[in-house]
Structure formats: structure tokens, C-alpha cells
Design an enzyme around this catalytic site. Structure first.
Site: not given
Ligand code: GLN
Length: 200
Positions: A55-57, A87, A116, A144-145, A180, A182
Site C-alpha cells: 500500500g502506502e507506507s 512491499c 522507497r 508495484i512502486r 506483492h 498476494e
């Protein structure tokens, strides 16, 4: 895992403040694992292990504070509760984060330095097949990023690399992936994580 082991097996919590938590839950459900979402401190009751999703840390760090989860999670994870960080979850577990926001804080669980979004703009997202220690055939990995691992401590085991850069590493009960696992239907990494809990 047989059915009786499932019935009395470990409970895996999936941090569900933001990001790709529901797909982790689906993978665990496919394995017959008792899994639940963790959105507030009460949800940690009875949890034996934790997944920190992608997600977004920076957002997750903020929500850890507002939800009241940071301190109880810090205590449990610091005491050795098994954790699988993927991630953004890898960033939350890392001892050192480069290009993070000054106000983002993690749990300092594994001696690695990650950058990051370290794969750069044109490679913000990519997919590749990885050879992973403990798996007989390659694992299709979605990045993803993704954070880029720039250093691993001496005690850290590298379980997979991509272009010579570690992308799946472990130290004791803390396992972290830059990708990822999952997001495909391949449940083998979730299975390995759960096997660690049951000794199977
Ligand atoms: N770039 C994100 C971060 O800094 C991680 C991306 C992801 O989890 N897919 O948290």
C-alpha cells in the site's frame, strides 16, 4: 495442512488500515487459515502472527498512530510475533528507510536498508519470475512502486534476488518481500509463512 490442524491452527492477522489487505485474506482463506483483519487494537486479541500488506507506507504510518495500533503492534512484534511484510509492509519492518517522509516510522524488525520507490519511474511496476529458496519452481512476482533493498545485515537470509538485488529476505520470524505475493493465486509464500507457525 490437514483439516484438524486447520481447526486448531494459528490465527493470522492482516493489518487492514490501508492498501492490499483483502487479497492477503483471500490467499490465507484459500489455504484454510483462520485469518482476520486488524483495524484496531482489540482485533489483535488471539492473533498469532501478522501480515503487513502493500500500500502506502507513509499513510500506514500515520494510520498506525491514529488507530492506536502502533504501540500494541510494536510490543507484539518486538516480542517476536512472526510477521510477513510485503512491499509497504517491508518498509514498515526495515531498520533503515531511504527517501521516506521524515514523519514516517516503522517497527525496526529486520536489519536492512530500503529505498522507497527505489526502482525508478520507468520501472515503477513490473512482473518477473523469481527463484525462491524453498520453492521448487519459480514464483511470479508483481512489483508495484517497490522498495529497493540497498543493504542487508549479516544475520539476514536472502531468499530471492532480482538482478542481483535481494527482494525476499528473512531474519528469524520476520520475512519481508519487495513484491506483492498476494496479487497472484500462487499461495506458496503464504503457505511457507504459515508452516513456520505450525512447524510443518
Ligand atoms: N511505494 C510504496 C510506499 O512507499 C510501496 C508500494 C507498495 O506497497 N506497492 O509505501
Amino acid at each position: 495442512m490437514n483439516r484438524s490442524a486447520e481447526a486448531s491452527g494459528p490465527v493470522v492477522g492482516v493489518l487492514a488500515l490501508q492498501g492490499a489487505f483483502s487479497t492477503h485474506l483471500e490467499r490465507l482463506a484459500a489455504l484454510g487459515v483462520d485469518a482476520r483483519l486488524v483495524k484496531q487494537p482489540e482485533h489483535l486479541d488471539g492473533v498469532d502472527a501478522l501480515i503487513l500488506p502493500g500500500g502506502e507506507s507513509t499513510t500506514m504510518s500515520m494510520l498506525l498512530d491514529t488507530s492506536g495500533l502502533r504501540d500494541p503492534l510494536s510490543d507484539l512484534l518486538g516480542d517476536g510475533m512472526p510477521v510477513f511484510g510485503t512491499c509497504a509492509g517491508m518498509i514498515l519492518c526495515a531498520s533503515n528507510v531511504l527517501d521516506g517522509r521524515p514523519d514516517q516510522h516503522g517497527f525496526d524488525l529486520i536489519d536492512i536498508t530500503v529505498r522507497r520507490n527505489g526502482y525508478g519511474r520507468q520501472l515503477d511496476s513490473f512482473e518477473t519470475d523469481l527463484d525462491i529458496v524453498g520453492l521448487d519452481t519459480p514464483f511470479h512476482a508483481v512489483f508495484i512502486r517497490a522498495p529497493r533493498v540497498e543493504r542487508v545485515g549479516v544475520a539476514v537470509e536472502v531468499l530471492a534476488e532480482h538482478d542481483g538485488i535481494p527482494v525476499l529476505v528473512r531474519d528469524g520470524t520476520c520475512t519481508v518481500a519487495a513484491f506483492h505475493p498476494e496479487l497472484t493465486h500462487d499461495t506458496r509464500l503464504h503457505e511457507l509463512f504459515v508452516a513456520q507457525l505450525t512447524g510443518n
